[in-house]
Enzyme design. Structure first.
Site, PDB file in Angstrom:
ATOM      1  N   SER A 176      -0.258   0.223  -5.397  1.00  0.00           N
ATOM      2  CA  SER A 176       0.283   0.921  -4.277  1.00  0.00           C
ATOM      3  C   SER A 176       0.941   2.268  -4.933  1.00  0.00           C
ATOM      4  CB  SER A 176       1.402   0.513  -3.416  1.00  0.00           C
ATOM      5  OG  SER A 176       2.459  -0.177  -4.406  1.00  0.00           O
ATOM      6  N   HIS A 204      -4.038  -1.027   0.340  1.00  0.00           N
ATOM      7  CA  HIS A 204      -4.623   0.454   0.084  1.00  0.00           C
ATOM      8  C   HIS A 204      -6.079   0.301  -0.171  1.00  0.00           C
ATOM      9  CE1 HIS A 204      -0.513   1.956   0.107  1.00  0.00           C
ATOM     10  NE2 HIS A 204      -0.190   0.875  -0.538  1.00  0.00           N
ATOM     11  N   LYS A 236      -2.167   0.866   7.655  1.00  0.00           N
ATOM     12  CA  LYS A 236      -2.383   1.764   6.678  1.00  0.00           C
ATOM     13  C   LYS A 236      -3.771   2.482   7.340  1.00  0.00           C
ATOM     14  CE  LYS A 236       0.910   0.449   3.457  1.00  0.00           C
ATOM     15  NZ  LYS A 236       1.201  -0.603   2.730  1.00  0.00           N
TER      16      LYS A 236
END
Ligand SMILES: *Cc1c(COP(=O)(O)O)cnc(C)c1O
Length: 407
Positions: A176, A204, A236
């Protein structure tokens, strides 16, 4: 209040005090901060879907149909069709046997680590794993063996030394803060050889890695693996909230029965579930977004390195410009803001001491003009810091100081 006031003063003098900024349009490619429109490099909304009309409409329709809150834990009040549909969609997306939904990625990591391991078991954890993994390791009360970042030899040595019956290797898929990619094929091979499970946090990687954004397994061209458990964060690239854990049926059934964040927390509300489902639909229909995102990351990496800046990451979508001390990172972020770009300073314990940095991430919806403006802001900010005598790059004097909340 004195002991707590003292704690705040201590953070302040070490340049480690944090203040959330007030922003408008936090999920857009440009964001308004203190009245000025800046290129937004601070969001993990990689695909630009939080403002997408289809995703918005799905969330609004879900509110009309099911109301605003789920009311209770699913083991008490039952599952909404949306919960089941979302789990099925993510299981399909990940080619996994089964899936279960948690309220956040943080809760998913706590839930998986505490239900799959306990006293007498061993968790093998990458040194740069996300704080939610570190916290899950601690709460599990299993023994935690931290291996050097992405170091398969070190991991194998630790695995060889352990006799525990239940062993779990845990890693971020894309790290991250450093933005590099975990060596998943090597992790799975070691898991096979040593009878371990692999838990991969795809926060991610989802919507970012692989041609269709399916994450680390697609990136490496891997077939479904029987020992792989994945945390697919919906907050995200998928522009919603929550996380779906995918994996073998037995593991997922243990989670439904043992994971306290699943059992003792109210089920996710209808709107974010519908938004995530719609976002997966858009991602499947428009894989070009993934290509746009990765091209933007490559371009930023090249241009920033071309300016002579110490850049990390860029393999996925996360990049960092290392400043060294917390003060240098704060100064760089402030100068960037002056010159039109919004990107946060990241300091210990989020990153190791001596590597404070500005973290940045492009979005698929950034235009060439946005990226030009971002690079120009970095050029002007770096020049300003040079004039002030602030050198960028890792600071060896601070490195190795035990600041990071390590497991
Ligand atoms: C953001 C993040 C999480 C937490 O996910 P939330 O849904 O925001 O709680 C977990 N792991 C990693 C690697 C993350 O970056």
């Amino acid at each position: 209040m004195e002991p707590w006031a003292e704690e705040l003063r201590d953070l302040e003098v070490r340049d480690l005090r944090r203040h959330p900024r007030l922003v408008e349009g936090a999920t857009d490619p440009r964001v308004r901060v203190d009245g000025r429109l800046l290129v937004n490099l601070a969001s993990n909304g990689y695909l630009g879907l939080a403002g997408d009309p289809r995703v918005r409409r799905a969330a609004v329709d879900a509110v009309h149909r099911y109301g605003t809150g789920a009311g209770s834990s699913r083991l008490i009040a039952g599952s909404l069709p949306l919960h089941a549909q979302l789990e099925a969609a993510v299981a399909r997306f990940k080619a996994a046997e089964d899936a279960v939904l948690f309220a956040t990625g943080y809760m998913a990591n706590l839930g998986v680590l505490t239900s799959l391991t306990g006293p007498g078991d061993v968790v093998f954890s990458d040194a740069l794993n996300h704080a939610s993994i570190v916290d899950g390791c601690r709460l599990s009360r299993a023994e935690v063996a931290v291996y050097r970042h992405r170091d398969l030899d070190h991991l194998e040595n630790l695995l060889r030394r352990s006799r525990a019956r239940r062993r779990l290797i845990v890693s971020d898929g894309v790290f991250s803060m450093d933005g590099d990619v975990a060596p998943l094929p090597g992790l799975l091979e070691l898991a096979d050889r040593h009878g371990a499970l692999v838990l991969l946090d795809e926060a991610h990687a989802t919507g970012v890695l692989g041609h269709r954004g399916r994450g680390s397994t697609e990136h490496f061209g891997l077939a479904p693996h029987p020992a792989l458990v994945q945390v697919v964060t919906l907050s995200k690239a998928l522009a919603a909230e929550g996380a779906v854990v995918t994996g073998p049926r037995t593991v997922v059934e243990v989670l439904r029965n043992r994971a306290r964040p699943f059992i003792y927390s109210t089920a996710p509300a209808p709107a974010p579930c519908a938004a995530a489902l719609a976002a997966i639909g858009v991602l499947e229909a428009e894989p070009w977004r993934v290509g746009r995102l990765r091209a933007a990351a490559r371009r930023l990496r090249n241009d920033l390195a071309g300016l002579g800046l110490p850049v990390v990451g860029g393999e996925a979508a996360i990049l960092g410009v290392v400043a060294g001390t917390p003060a240098a990172a704060l100064r760089l972020a402030a100068a960037l803001e002056t010159h039109g770009a919004f990107a946060p300073a990241v300091r210990p314990p989020t990153v190791p001491a001596g590597t404070s940095r500005v973290r940045l991430a492009p979005m698929a919806t950034h235009t060439d003009d946005d990226l030009d403006a971002a690079v120009a802001a970095f050029a002007a900010a770096a020049e300003e810091l040079r004039r002030e005598g602030i050198a960028l790059g890792a600071d060896g004097r601070e490195e190795g100081r035990p600041c990071r909340a390590s497991s």
